[in-house]
Design a protein around this motif. Structure first.
Motif, PDB file in Angstrom:
ATOM      1  N   MET A  69       0.840  -1.190   0.000  1.00  0.00           N
ATOM      2  CA  MET A  69       0.000   0.000   0.000  1.00  0.00           C
ATOM      3  C   MET A  69       0.879   1.245   0.000  1.00  0.00           C
ATOM      4  N   ASP A  70       0.294   2.359  -0.385  1.00  0.00           N
ATOM      5  CA  ASP A  70       1.013   3.619  -0.451  1.00  0.00           C
ATOM      6  C   ASP A  70       1.362   4.098   0.960  1.00  0.00           C
ATOM      7  N   LEU A  71       2.635   4.366   1.194  1.00  0.00           N
ATOM      8  CA  LEU A  71       3.081   4.798   2.515  1.00  0.00           C
ATOM      9  C   LEU A  71       3.076   6.316   2.680  1.00  0.00           C
ATOM     10  N   ASN A  72       2.795   7.043   1.624  1.00  0.00           N
ATOM     11  CA  ASN A  72       2.828   8.507   1.712  1.00  0.00           C
ATOM     12  C   ASN A  72       1.910   9.072   2.800  1.00  0.00           C
ATOM     13  N   PRO A  73       0.678   8.562   2.965  1.00  0.00           N
ATOM     14  CA  PRO A  73      -0.172   9.103   4.036  1.00  0.00           C
ATOM     15  C   PRO A  73       0.437   8.940   5.428  1.00  0.00           C
ATOM     16  N   TYR A  74       1.172   7.844   5.646  1.00  0.00           N
ATOM     17  CA  TYR A  74       1.819   7.638   6.942  1.00  0.00           C
ATOM     18  C   TYR A  74       3.015   8.562   7.106  1.00  0.00           C
ATOM     19  N   ILE A  75       3.783   8.704   6.041  1.00  0.00           N
ATOM     20  CA  ILE A  75       4.964   9.572   6.086  1.00  0.00           C
ATOM     21  C   ILE A  75       4.563  11.018   6.368  1.00  0.00           C
ATOM     22  N   LYS A  76       3.431  11.440   5.805  1.00  0.00           N
ATOM     23  CA  LYS A  76       2.982  12.830   5.939  1.00  0.00           C
ATOM     24  C   LYS A  76       2.096  13.062   7.165  1.00  0.00           C
TER      25      LYS A  76
ATOM     26  N   ASN B 162      24.888   2.422  -9.552  1.00  0.00           N
ATOM     27  CA  ASN B 162      23.736   1.531  -9.431  1.00  0.00           C
ATOM     28  C   ASN B 162      23.407   1.342  -7.949  1.00  0.00           C
ATOM     29  N   LEU B 163      22.275   1.904  -7.530  1.00  0.00           N
ATOM     30  CA  LEU B 163      21.842   1.851  -6.138  1.00  0.00           C
ATOM     31  C   LEU B 163      20.751   0.804  -5.983  1.00  0.00           C
ATOM     32  N   TYR B 164      20.891  -0.069  -4.983  1.00  0.00           N
ATOM     33  CA  TYR B 164      19.850  -1.070  -4.764  1.00  0.00           C
ATOM     34  C   TYR B 164      19.818  -1.510  -3.309  1.00  0.00           C
ATOM     35  N   GLY B 165      18.838  -2.321  -2.996  1.00  0.00           N
ATOM     36  CA  GLY B 165      18.698  -2.844  -1.648  1.00  0.00           C
ATOM     37  C   GLY B 165      17.245  -3.145  -1.333  1.00  0.00           C
ATOM     38  N   ALA B 166      17.048  -3.999  -0.368  1.00  0.00           N
ATOM     39  CA  ALA B 166      15.693  -4.406   0.007  1.00  0.00           C
ATOM     40  C   ALA B 166      14.957  -3.272   0.709  1.00  0.00           C
ATOM     41  N   SER B 167      13.671  -3.175   0.437  1.00  0.00           N
ATOM     42  CA  SER B 167      12.806  -2.208   1.104  1.00  0.00           C
ATOM     43  C   SER B 167      11.731  -2.961   1.885  1.00  0.00           C
ATOM     44  N   VAL B 168      11.092  -2.244   2.794  1.00  0.00           N
ATOM     45  CA  VAL B 168      10.024  -2.846   3.591  1.00  0.00           C
ATOM     46  C   VAL B 168       8.694  -2.262   3.146  1.00  0.00           C
ATOM     47  N   SER B 169       7.718  -3.119   2.919  1.00  0.00           N
ATOM     48  CA  SER B 169       6.399  -2.686   2.469  1.00  0.00           C
ATOM     49  C   SER B 169       5.329  -3.076   3.488  1.00  0.00           C
ATOM     50  N   VAL B 170       4.163  -2.485   3.332  1.00  0.00           N
ATOM     51  CA  VAL B 170       3.035  -2.774   4.219  1.00  0.00           C
ATOM     52  C   VAL B 170       1.869  -3.275   3.369  1.00  0.00           C
TER      53      VAL B 170
ATOM     54  N   ALA C  34       0.721  -0.042  12.830  1.00  0.00           N
ATOM     55  CA  ALA C  34       1.770  -0.695  13.620  1.00  0.00           C
ATOM     56  C   ALA C  34       2.971  -1.041  12.741  1.00  0.00           C
ATOM     57  N   ALA C  35       2.677  -1.531  11.540  1.00  0.00           N
ATOM     58  CA  ALA C  35       3.759  -1.878  10.607  1.00  0.00           C
ATOM     59  C   ALA C  35       4.560  -0.637  10.230  1.00  0.00           C
ATOM     60  N   TRP C  36       3.846   0.465   9.954  1.00  0.00           N
ATOM     61  CA  TRP C  36       4.542   1.698   9.613  1.00  0.00           C
ATOM     62  C   TRP C  36       5.427   2.173  10.768  1.00  0.00           C
ATOM     63  N   LEU C  37       4.942   2.076  11.998  1.00  0.00           N
ATOM     64  CA  LEU C  37       5.723   2.531  13.149  1.00  0.00           C
ATOM     65  C   LEU C  37       7.001   1.703  13.318  1.00  0.00           C
ATOM     66  N   VAL C  38       6.928   0.428  12.978  1.00  0.00           N
ATOM     67  CA  VAL C  38       8.142  -0.404  13.007  1.00  0.00           C
ATOM     68  C   VAL C  38       9.136   0.073  11.946  1.00  0.00           C
ATOM     69  N   ILE C  39       8.628   0.355  10.739  1.00  0.00           N
ATOM     70  CA  ILE C  39       9.485   0.852   9.660  1.00  0.00           C
ATOM     71  C   ILE C  39      10.123   2.181  10.066  1.00  0.00           C
ATOM     72  N   LYS C  40       9.316   3.063  10.637  1.00  0.00           N
ATOM     73  CA  LYS C  40       9.821   4.356  11.087  1.00  0.00           C
ATOM     74  C   LYS C  40      10.919   4.175  12.122  1.00  0.00           C
ATOM     75  N   PHE C  41      10.712   3.244  13.045  1.00  0.00           N
ATOM     76  CA  PHE C  41      11.703   2.947  14.085  1.00  0.00           C
ATOM     77  C   PHE C  41      13.016   2.455  13.467  1.00  0.00           C
ATOM     78  N   LEU C  42      12.918   1.554  12.515  1.00  0.00           N
ATOM     79  CA  LEU C  42      14.118   0.993  11.891  1.00  0.00           C
ATOM     80  C   LEU C  42      14.930   2.058  11.161  1.00  0.00           C
ATOM     81  N   GLY C  43      14.253   3.120  10.703  1.00  0.00           N
ATOM     82  CA  GLY C  43      14.948   4.162   9.963  1.00  0.00           C
ATOM     83  C   GLY C  43      15.516   5.265  10.827  1.00  0.00           C
ATOM     84  N   GLU C  44      15.282   5.211  12.140  1.00  0.00           N
ATOM     85  CA  GLU C  44      15.833   6.242  13.018  1.00  0.00           C
ATOM     86  C   GLU C  44      17.350   6.125  13.087  1.00  0.00           C
ATOM     87  N   LYS C  45      17.990   7.215  13.451  1.00  0.00           N
ATOM     88  CA  LYS C  45      19.452   7.271  13.415  1.00  0.00           C
ATOM     89  C   LYS C  45      20.111   6.132  14.192  1.00  0.00           C
TER      90      LYS C  45
END
Length: 333
Positions: free
Chosen positions: A1-8, A200-208, A218-229
């Motif tokens: 699903m589109d993560l933009n609403p969660y990001i914003k 060439n940039l690549y790597g696995a991403s996490v989706s919901v 809850a899934a988005w909050l985990v993703i957000k946590f993983l991306g913290e510094k």
């Protein structure tokens, strides 16, 4: 699903400072052109393709620095090759990302910017395949069979090949292998390019996946946590991958420099941060895995064994099949 609403989201999303802290090219890599700018994944790590080179072997061939363009790459690889002594300039890997890196370095693309068609049969693609074909015909490259696990790394460490194009995440493993192997001077550099740098940039991403509002949040909050510094720093230090935040760079590099196992390789790792600005993405659309297999089986694997086959025809035929796969995996309108 589109993560933009969660990001914003004002309550659960990322602040303006957070968004500026992420490497923009990493964020952009998850925008799917088939879904009009929707963000269907989020980066928690990334790596880039780099050129691993044996500096001692290169110097013996008459070069004081790694090749910056493809003509010099081919020329140096051929000068360094001596099949009678099992020495080759380049380790050919059955990996479509190697092909993509070479196409990018010639100004080409794998997929059209709007995601409407595969375009790797451009002149950049033809020149790439023709070079691979020549290098095998002239015995300047050696095939690494898919069954030979870490074959390119092991042969590089033994001093049997001069160039390997592979993921930057392999840096600590290459160092360990060389230290246990031929113990020569080596380093990494940007993959060669003709006119404009391209990485060439690549790597696995996490989706919901779409489930319930509660589970999705809850899934988005985990993703957000993983991306913290703190988390992206810890992940990068433990794995050799690149952190997704700019603020993590100093801590990651400092940790590597403090680790004797990394040695001077830490400086090589640090240089890569200057290369992100040239990032290119292979194909952020559904169905790319079978296209990757197609590129290897129908193009790359054929030219390394047949010096007479026409690169342009191989690519044209492959693009027809790739676009059929693209159509089959396109979103329902």
């Amino acid at each position: 699903m589109d993560l933009n609403p969660y990001i914003k989201s004002k309550k659960y999303g990322l602040s303006e400072a957070d968004l500026k802290d992420y490497f923009q090219t990493f964020l952009d890599s998850d925008i799917n052109p088939q879904f009009k700018g929707e963000r269907l994944g989020f980066p928690t790590q990334r790596s880039i393709e780099v050129l691993y080179y044996n500096a001692d072997m290169l110097k013996a061939a008459g070069y004081n620095e790694p090749p910056k363009d493809w003509k010099t790459f081919e020329e140096a690889a051929c000068k360094a090759s001596d099949p009678a002594k099992n020495k080759y300039g380049w380790a050919f890997r059955h990996d479509a990302s190697n092909f993509a890196s070479m196409v990018f370095g010639r100004g080409g693309r794998i997929l059209a910017p709007d995601g409407s068609a595969y375009v790797f049969n451009s002149q950049a693609g033809v020149d790439t395949v023709a070079m691979i074909q020549r290098m095998f015909k002239n015995k300047c490259a050696v095939e690494i069979p898919t069954a030979e696990r870490y074959g390119e790394q092991n042969r590089f460490a033994a001093g049997e090949v001069m160039f390997v194009i592979a993921s930057s995440s392999g840096l600590p493993f290459y160092k360990e292998s060389v230290d246990k192997g031929a113990k020569f001077k080596w380093d990494i550099n940007m993959v060669p390019y003709n006119d404009k740098p391209a990485v060439n940039l690549y790597g696995a991403s996490v989706s919901v996946y779409k489930t319930t509002p509660e589970k999705q949040l809850a899934a988005w909050l985990v993703i957000k946590f993983l991306g913290e510094k703190a988390q992206t720093t810890k992940w990068a230090v433990a794995t050799g991958y690149l952190p997704v935040r700019q603020s993590a760079k100093a801590d990651v590099v400092a940790a590597y420099k403090a680790n004797p196992a990394w040695g001077s390789t830490a400086d090589s790792y640090a240089r890569m941060f200057d290369w992100f600005q040239y990032a290119m993405i292979e194909s952020p659309v559904a169905g790319y895995d079978p296209v990757r297999s197609l590129i290897d089986a129908q193009v790359m694997s054929k030219v390394i064994t047949d010096s007479t086959v026409d690169p342009k025809k191989l690519l044209d035929d492959a693009v027809v099949k790739a676009n059929q796969i693209l159509k089959e995996n396109a979103p329902v309108q």
